[in-house]
Design an enzyme around this catalytic site. Structure first.
Site, PDB file in Angstrom:
ATOM      1  N   TYR A  10       2.808  -6.531 -45.538  1.00 49.25           N
ATOM      2  CA  TYR A  10       1.887  -5.486 -45.098  1.00 49.25           C
ATOM      3  C   TYR A  10       1.528  -4.573 -46.257  1.00 49.25           C
ATOM      4  O   TYR A  10       2.417  -4.070 -46.955  1.00 49.25           O
ATOM      5  CB  TYR A  10       2.592  -4.689 -43.990  1.00 49.25           C
ATOM      6  CG  TYR A  10       1.744  -3.683 -43.262  1.00 49.25           C
ATOM      7  CD1 TYR A  10       0.456  -3.995 -42.837  1.00 49.25           C
ATOM      8  CD2 TYR A  10       2.251  -2.422 -42.970  1.00 49.25           C
ATOM      9  CE1 TYR A  10      -0.300  -3.067 -42.145  1.00 49.25           C
ATOM     10  CE2 TYR A  10       1.494  -1.485 -42.270  1.00 49.25           C
ATOM     11  CZ  TYR A  10       0.214  -1.815 -41.868  1.00 49.25           C
ATOM     12  OH  TYR A  10      -0.536  -0.900 -41.181  1.00 49.25           O
ATOM     13  N   TYR A  28      14.003 -10.051 -43.991  1.00 49.10           N
ATOM     14  CA  TYR A  28      12.843  -9.903 -43.118  1.00 49.10           C
ATOM     15  C   TYR A  28      11.843 -10.992 -43.491  1.00 49.10           C
ATOM     16  O   TYR A  28      11.368 -11.057 -44.638  1.00 49.10           O
ATOM     17  CB  TYR A  28      12.171  -8.534 -43.283  1.00 49.10           C
ATOM     18  CG  TYR A  28      10.856  -8.498 -42.534  1.00 49.10           C
ATOM     19  CD1 TYR A  28      10.843  -8.599 -41.143  1.00 49.10           C
ATOM     20  CD2 TYR A  28       9.637  -8.425 -43.202  1.00 49.10           C
ATOM     21  CE1 TYR A  28       9.651  -8.630 -40.444  1.00 49.10           C
ATOM     22  CE2 TYR A  28       8.429  -8.452 -42.502  1.00 49.10           C
ATOM     23  CZ  TYR A  28       8.450  -8.552 -41.119  1.00 49.10           C
ATOM     24  OH  TYR A  28       7.269  -8.589 -40.419  1.00 49.10           O
ATOM     25  N   GLY A  73      15.175  -3.105  11.152  1.00 46.19           N
ATOM     26  CA  GLY A  73      14.846  -3.511  12.512  1.00 46.19           C
ATOM     27  C   GLY A  73      15.848  -4.577  12.936  1.00 46.19           C
ATOM     28  O   GLY A  73      16.203  -5.449  12.150  1.00 46.19           O
ATOM     29  N   ALA A 128       0.816  -1.220   0.000  1.00 47.00           N
ATOM     30  CA  ALA A 128       0.000   0.000   0.000  1.00 47.00           C
ATOM     31  C   ALA A 128       0.847   1.267   0.000  1.00 47.00           C
ATOM     32  O   ALA A 128       0.328   2.369   0.100  1.00 47.00           O
ATOM     33  CB  ALA A 128      -0.938  -0.002   1.209  1.00 47.00           C
ATOM     34  N   GLY A 129       2.145   1.074  -0.111  1.00 51.07           N
ATOM     35  CA  GLY A 129       3.040   2.232  -0.043  1.00 51.07           C
ATOM     36  C   GLY A 129       2.802   3.215  -1.177  1.00 51.07           C
ATOM     37  O   GLY A 129       2.253   2.864  -2.227  1.00 51.07           O
ATOM     38  N   ARG A 173       9.756   7.382  -3.269  1.00 45.86           N
ATOM     39  CA  ARG A 173      11.155   7.459  -3.682  1.00 45.86           C
ATOM     40  C   ARG A 173      11.419   6.880  -5.076  1.00 45.86           C
ATOM     41  O   ARG A 173      12.493   7.066  -5.634  1.00 45.86           O
ATOM     42  CB  ARG A 173      12.050   6.777  -2.637  1.00 45.86           C
ATOM     43  CG  ARG A 173      12.249   7.635  -1.406  1.00 45.86           C
ATOM     44  CD  ARG A 173      12.953   6.883  -0.302  1.00 45.86           C
ATOM     45  NE  ARG A 173      12.087   5.883   0.310  1.00 45.86           N
ATOM     46  CZ  ARG A 173      12.527   4.921   1.115  1.00 45.86           C
ATOM     47  NH1 ARG A 173      13.803   4.798   1.378  1.00 45.86           N
ATOM     48  NH2 ARG A 173      11.669   4.073   1.657  1.00 45.86           N
TER      49      ARG A 173
HETATM   50  C1  UD1 Z   1      10.199  -2.786   7.768  1.00 43.60           C
HETATM   51  C2  UD1 Z   1      10.344  -3.376   9.184  1.00 43.60           C
HETATM   52  C3  UD1 Z   1      11.818  -3.456   9.542  1.00 43.60           C
HETATM   53  C4  UD1 Z   1      12.547  -4.290   8.527  1.00 43.60           C
HETATM   54  C5  UD1 Z   1      12.328  -3.724   7.131  1.00 43.60           C
HETATM   55  C6  UD1 Z   1      12.902  -4.668   6.092  1.00 43.60           C
HETATM   56  C7  UD1 Z   1       8.348  -2.639  10.390  1.00 43.60           C
HETATM   57  C8  UD1 Z   1       7.819  -1.708  11.391  1.00 43.60           C
HETATM   58  N1  UD1 Z   1       9.649  -2.534  10.110  1.00 43.60           N
HETATM   59  O1  UD1 Z   1      10.717  -1.442   7.843  1.00 43.60           O
HETATM   60  O2  UD1 Z   1      11.973  -4.076  10.839  1.00 43.60           O
HETATM   61  O3  UD1 Z   1      13.938  -4.358   8.846  1.00 43.60           O
HETATM   62  O4  UD1 Z   1      10.931  -3.582   6.844  1.00 43.60           O
HETATM   63  O5  UD1 Z   1      12.841  -4.114   4.825  1.00 43.60           O
HETATM   64  O6  UD1 Z   1       7.643  -3.486   9.871  1.00 43.60           O
HETATM   65  N2  UD1 Z   1       3.295  -0.761   4.087  1.00 43.60           N
HETATM   66  C9  UD1 Z   1       1.950  -0.633   3.871  1.00 43.60           C
HETATM   67  N3  UD1 Z   1       1.228   0.193   4.676  1.00 43.60           N
HETATM   68  C10 UD1 Z   1       1.784   0.865   5.697  1.00 43.60           C
HETATM   69  C11 UD1 Z   1       3.166   0.732   5.923  1.00 43.60           C
HETATM   70  C12 UD1 Z   1       3.901  -0.085   5.114  1.00 43.60           C
HETATM   71  O7  UD1 Z   1       1.411  -1.253   2.947  1.00 43.60           O
HETATM   72  O8  UD1 Z   1       1.054   1.572   6.399  1.00 43.60           O
HETATM   73  C13 UD1 Z   1       4.065  -1.650   3.219  1.00 43.60           C
HETATM   74  C14 UD1 Z   1       5.077  -0.904   2.360  1.00 43.60           C
HETATM   75  O9  UD1 Z   1       4.531  -0.553   1.109  1.00 43.60           O
HETATM   76  C15 UD1 Z   1       6.177  -1.941   2.227  1.00 43.60           C
HETATM   77  C16 UD1 Z   1       6.089  -2.723   3.525  1.00 43.60           C
HETATM   78  O10 UD1 Z   1       4.804  -2.514   4.041  1.00 43.60           O
HETATM   79  O11 UD1 Z   1       5.926  -2.832   1.144  1.00 43.60           O
HETATM   80  C17 UD1 Z   1       7.154  -2.323   4.536  1.00 43.60           C
HETATM   81  O12 UD1 Z   1       7.015  -0.971   4.904  1.00 43.60           O
HETATM   82  P1  UD1 Z   1       8.257   0.014   5.020  1.00 43.60           P
HETATM   83  O13 UD1 Z   1       7.739   1.372   5.330  1.00 43.60           O
HETATM   84  O14 UD1 Z   1       9.147  -0.167   3.849  1.00 43.60           O
HETATM   85  O15 UD1 Z   1       8.969  -0.555   6.316  1.00 43.60           O
HETATM   86  P2  UD1 Z   1      10.481  -0.332   6.703  1.00 43.60           P
HETATM   87  O16 UD1 Z   1      10.624   0.974   7.393  1.00 43.60           O
HETATM   88  O17 UD1 Z   1      11.352  -0.644   5.547  1.00 43.60           O
END
Ligand code: UD1
Ligand code: MG
Length: 459
Positions: free
Chosen positions: A377, A356, A148, A17-18, A22
């Protein structure tokens, strides 16, 4: 909990859902292709290979397109829109209705980690079958910044600390959260509902589930996967890294399976490129989607191949272009600067130079001379050229379709063939040659006189 692990049901929740900020793109990052297929389709494929057939997609922007891109005959998916982006735990809860149907395992994966394979997914599910309630997929990395950290003691996962919330000592830990995890499906909603947002980002972190489950007396563990499989995509630069890693992995698999590549780093494959043993691929070859190359074929340098079937022992290139519908018979040859589209080249037939061949059938052992063009053609419609077996098409022939050249027929060089040629006939589709004795001398004298007159006038 179902004891027989082969019968355990599983729902995979794909978070996608991101906003893809970037990526600086007009479309969601999970639609961007890796090996000519949307990133999210790679994730779905890994899930299908892990034997998971139920998928909940958590989507935001481009939801319809992402749903279509995630389509796979092996899986059944439901779509859940996360309207506000409040963190990974909040995102999983968008699929509440589907999770509530009751699965043994809930597997949370990300739409932007297309290099994941079935192996860690299966391992994570095994951890649940063995009694853990949460199994996190982790990886070791030289540069853990931003991830994390996994706090592990005596095989138990105590907590996941997000980089922003970690102490100095915790930041020194190199065992990281890949973000993907398996959760006991019967408890998942209850556990995630207990997650708060009291942290540096004010988000609902799915990672907090580890402390929640332990507080409730349950077990959390981590399983390790190669760092490469957990590479995520946020920027175009990372997309290129993922593409490179994907290509390296697939080339390696093909070579292990018996394909020779002289300079593998210069060969580009698609997600579905199928190459049999004892095929040799020379440097700088590009495979678009839907290509099959059979055993013993030789692909010379600088060939571009898509939507094509190349039978055993055929030879392609150098500098050949095979477009969709190119179907090369066993032992046939398509040589340099030849383009083939929607055409069958019969067994042992040769189209070796500068031609061709489109919308055509060429019979076995026919030789097509240099510079032959099928004029398929008319500006509005496409027409078919049929050439029989053992025929010979002289160089620089234009075959104006629809037209048929029979078995064993000859076409004289430089012909424009507009009418069918019967079996074993010789067709001359060009003006008869005339020689004028001595005429060249007169022509030279005349041309010299013109030049001299010009010079004189300029003075
Ligand atoms: C997350 C992990 C982190 C891990 C990392 C690995 C959490 C809190 N942290 O961090 O521990 O090391 O991934 O890459 O989970 N997304 C949604 N809706 C939201 C938030 C996120 O759909 O509200 C989706 C994003 O599009 C993405 C995924 O969830 O596909 C991960 O979210 P992202 O914000 O990238 O988490 P990180 O900060 O990378
Ligand atoms: Mg991320």
């Amino acid at each position: 909990m179902t004891a027989d692990r082969t019968k355990r049901t599983c729902l995979a929740v794909i978070l996608a859902a991101g906003e893809s900020t970037r990526m600086k793109s007009s479309q969601s990052k999970v639609l961007h292709p890796v090996a000519n297929r949307p990133m999210i389709a790679h994730v779905v494929d890994a899930l299908a290979k892990a034997g998971i057939s139920d998928i909940a997609l958590v989507l935001g922007r481009d939801a319809e397109k992402v749903e279509a891109a995630a389509g796979n005959v092996a899986v059944q998916s439901s779509v859940h829109i996360q309207t506000e982006r409040l963190g990974t735990a909040h995102a999983v809860l968008a699929a509440r209705d589907t999770i509530a149907k009751g699965y043994d395992d809930v597997l949370v994966v990300f739409g932007d980690t297309p290099l994941i394979t079935e192996t860690p997914l299966i391992a994570a599910r095994s951890g649940l079958a063995d009694g853990a309630e949460v199994v996190v997929i982790g990886f070791h990395t030289a540069d853990p910044t931003g991830y994390g950290r996994l706090l592990v003691e005596n095989g138990e996962l105590l907590a996941i600390r997000e980089h922003k919330d970690a102490s100095e000592a915790e930041r020194a830990i190199t065992y990281c959260n890949g973000g993907l995890m398996a959760i006991d499906g019967r408890k998942a909603l209850d556990l995630i509902d207990r997650i708060g947002n009291n942290n540096a980002k004010g988000e609902y972190y799915l990672t907090d589930i580890v402390e929640v489950v332990r507080a409730a007396g349950g077990r959390a563990i981590a399983v390790e996967a190669p760092e490469e499989e957990l590479t995520g995509c946020n920027t175009r630069a990372e997309l290129a890294v993922i593409e490179r890693l994907w290509q390296q992995r697939r080339r390696h698999e093909l070579m292990i399976d018996g394909v020779s590549m002289i300079a593998p780093e210069t060969v580009f494959l698609s997600f579905d490129t199928t190459i049999a043993r004892d095929v040799t691929i020379e440097p700088n070859v590009v495979f678009g989607p839907d290509v099959t190359i059979e055993s013993g074929a030789l692909i010379h340098s600088f060939s571009h191949i898509e939507g094509a079937y190349v039978a055993a022992d055929a030879e392609v290139g150098p500098y050949a272009r095979l477009r969709p519908g190119a179907n090369l018979g066993a032992g046939s040859k398509v040589g340099n600067f030849t383009e083939v589209k929607k055409a069958e080249i019969g067994a042992g037939a040769k189209v070796n130079h500068l031609s061709y061949i489109g919308d055509a059938f060429i019979g076995a052992h026919t030789n097509v001379g240099a510079g032959t063009i099928t004029c398929n053609y008319d500006g509005i419609n496409k027409h078919v050229t049929r050439i029989g077996a053992d025929a010979f098409i002289g160089s620089n022939t234009a075959l104006v379709a629809p037209v048929t050249v029979g078995n064993g027929a000859y076409v004289a060089s430089g012909s424009v063939i507009t009418a069918d040629v019967p079996d074993n006939a010789v067709a001359f589709g060009r003006a008869r040659q005339e020689n004028k004795e001595g005429r060249a001398v007169l022509v030279r004298e005349r041309n010299q006189a013109i030049k001299d007159a010009k010079k004189k006038a300029a003075k």
